[in-house]
Design a protein around this motif. Structure first.
Motif, PDB file in Angstrom:
ATOM      1  N   SER A 129       0.913  -1.153  -0.217  1.00  0.00           N
ATOM      2  CA  SER A 129      -0.342   0.045   0.055  1.00  0.00           C
ATOM      3  C   SER A 129       1.091   1.410  -0.247  1.00  0.00           C
ATOM      4  CB  SER A 129      -0.624  -0.161   1.363  1.00  0.00           C
ATOM      5  OG  SER A 129      -1.823  -1.390   1.463  1.00  0.00           O
ATOM      6  N   LYS A 169       1.942   3.591  -3.126  1.00  0.00           N
ATOM      7  CA  LYS A 169       1.288   4.697  -3.788  1.00  0.00           C
ATOM      8  C   LYS A 169       1.812   5.672  -3.259  1.00  0.00           C
ATOM      9  CE  LYS A 169      -3.307   7.465  -3.154  1.00  0.00           C
ATOM     10  NZ  LYS A 169      -4.266   7.546  -2.747  1.00  0.00           N
ATOM     11  N   PRO A 173      -7.953  -5.423  -5.642  1.00  0.00           N
ATOM     12  CA  PRO A 173      -8.397  -4.913  -5.277  1.00  0.00           C
ATOM     13  C   PRO A 173      -8.941  -3.417  -6.863  1.00  0.00           C
ATOM     14  CG  PRO A 173      -9.173  -4.704  -3.202  1.00  0.00           C
ATOM     15  CD  PRO A 173      -7.262  -5.545  -4.168  1.00  0.00           C
ATOM     16  N   SER A 174      -9.732  -3.545  -7.616  1.00  0.00           N
ATOM     17  CA  SER A 174      -9.521  -2.197  -8.526  1.00  0.00           C
ATOM     18  C   SER A 174      -9.166  -1.121  -8.137  1.00  0.00           C
ATOM     19  CB  SER A 174     -10.856  -2.386  -9.983  1.00  0.00           C
ATOM     20  OG  SER A 174     -11.950  -1.509  -8.774  1.00  0.00           O
ATOM     21  N   ASN A 175      -9.608  -0.194  -6.925  1.00  0.00           N
ATOM     22  CA  ASN A 175      -8.972   0.345  -6.541  1.00  0.00           C
ATOM     23  C   ASN A 175      -7.999   0.560  -6.620  1.00  0.00           C
ATOM     24  OD1 ASN A 175     -10.301  -1.093  -4.227  1.00  0.00           O
ATOM     25  ND2 ASN A 175      -9.515   0.777  -2.905  1.00  0.00           N
ATOM     26  N   PHE A 176      -7.144  -0.738  -5.400  1.00  0.00           N
ATOM     27  CA  PHE A 176      -5.419  -0.631  -5.745  1.00  0.00           C
ATOM     28  C   PHE A 176      -4.469   0.047  -7.194  1.00  0.00           C
ATOM     29  CE2 PHE A 176      -6.320  -2.250  -0.854  1.00  0.00           C
ATOM     30  CZ  PHE A 176      -4.928  -1.940  -0.876  1.00  0.00           C
ATOM     31  N   GLU A 177      -5.422  -1.013  -8.332  1.00  0.00           N
ATOM     32  CA  GLU A 177      -4.600  -1.166  -9.009  1.00  0.00           C
ATOM     33  C   GLU A 177      -4.782   0.171  -9.741  1.00  0.00           C
ATOM     34  OE1 GLU A 177      -6.307  -4.719 -11.432  1.00  0.00           O
ATOM     35  OE2 GLU A 177      -5.433  -5.359 -10.068  1.00  0.00           O
ATOM     36  N   ASP A 178      -5.978   1.132  -9.065  1.00  0.00           N
ATOM     37  CA  ASP A 178      -5.539   2.640 -10.139  1.00  0.00           C
ATOM     38  C   ASP A 178      -4.855   3.390  -9.494  1.00  0.00           C
ATOM     39  OD1 ASP A 178      -7.312   1.978 -11.831  1.00  0.00           O
ATOM     40  OD2 ASP A 178      -9.596   2.825 -10.418  1.00  0.00           O
ATOM     41  N   ASP A 179      -4.839   3.121  -7.713  1.00  0.00           N
ATOM     42  CA  ASP A 179      -3.731   4.065  -7.472  1.00  0.00           C
ATOM     43  C   ASP A 179      -2.010   3.647  -7.308  1.00  0.00           C
ATOM     44  OD1 ASP A 179      -5.408   5.493  -6.763  1.00  0.00           O
ATOM     45  OD2 ASP A 179      -5.639   4.595  -4.597  1.00  0.00           O
ATOM     46  N   HIS A 235       0.578   2.601  -9.642  1.00  0.00           N
ATOM     47  CA  HIS A 235       0.762   2.322 -11.006  1.00  0.00           C
ATOM     48  C   HIS A 235       2.112   1.446 -11.054  1.00  0.00           C
ATOM     49  CE1 HIS A 235      -0.896   5.913 -11.571  1.00  0.00           C
ATOM     50  NE2 HIS A 235      -0.027   6.416 -10.452  1.00  0.00           N
TER      51      HIS A 235
END
Length: 191
Positions: A127, A130, A160-166, A168
């Motif tokens: 985490s 990020k 989760p997709s929000n991890f993958e968005d935050d 790179h």
């Protein structure tokens, strides 16, 4: 080039929820260590116990050098007594802080992070990628280029997709050959 290994402490998760059979575990560890020894100069871990440390120690045997182990030298709440039994196996380095600092700082010790399964600890560590990429890069531009490689054989599901968005530069792979191709493709960014 160095790599940070994070992942599972509980090896059973690999055969209970991941894609590694218990009887194949020792070969899995050896094959990983052999691959990493060809690609990386150093492996960096927290000197605890688990899948990532089994691979790091085997890497050390193959390279004939100790992997690097960062530890929370100033933690007075949780302590780090349980790590001391492992210190002789590592080139130990104090993090100048507690477990919170170690969890935050570990994934900025190299631009290549290899994740060998999700656990509460590894999710905390990844985490922070990020923040290294987004804010740490103001002080050290290289941190933008942190790449997270996740072994699909060691997980039951993707992030989760929000991890993958935050975060790179996340790459999933399902074999060491595939990891090799991914690293080769990204190598310029990982230096």
């Amino acid at each position: 080039m160095d790599a940070v290994l994070i992942g599972l402490s509980d090896r059973q998760v690999l055969w209970n929820l991941g894609g590694i059979k218990k009887e194949d575990y020792q070969n899995f560890v050896y094959d990983y260590a052999k691959f990493l020894a060809k690609v990386f100069d150093n492996i960096i871990v927290a000197p605890d116990d688990g899948v990532y440390t089994d691979i790091a120690l085997k890497f050390g045997e193959i390279k004939k050098k100790k992997p690097i182990g960062y530890y929370p030298d100033k933690d007075t709440y949780y302590g780090y007594e349980h790590l001391k039994k492992n210190f002789e196996k590592y080139e130990t380095r104090p993090i100048d802080g507690d477990w919170y600092k170690l969890n935050a700082e570990l994934t900025k010790q190299a631009l290549c992070i290899i994740c060998l399964g999700f656990s509460p600890g590894s999710l905390i560590e990844l985490s922070f990628i990020k923040y290294h990429q987004k804010y740490g890069a103001f002080k050290d531009k290289k941190l933008r280029n942190i790449h997270l490689f996740i072994d699909e054989r060691c997980i039951s599901q993707k992030l989760p997709s929000n991890f993958e968005d935050d975060i790179h530069n996340i790459c999933y792979y399902s074999s060491l050959d595939e990891l090799g191709r991914l690293i080769l493709k990204k190598e310029g960014f990982l230096r």
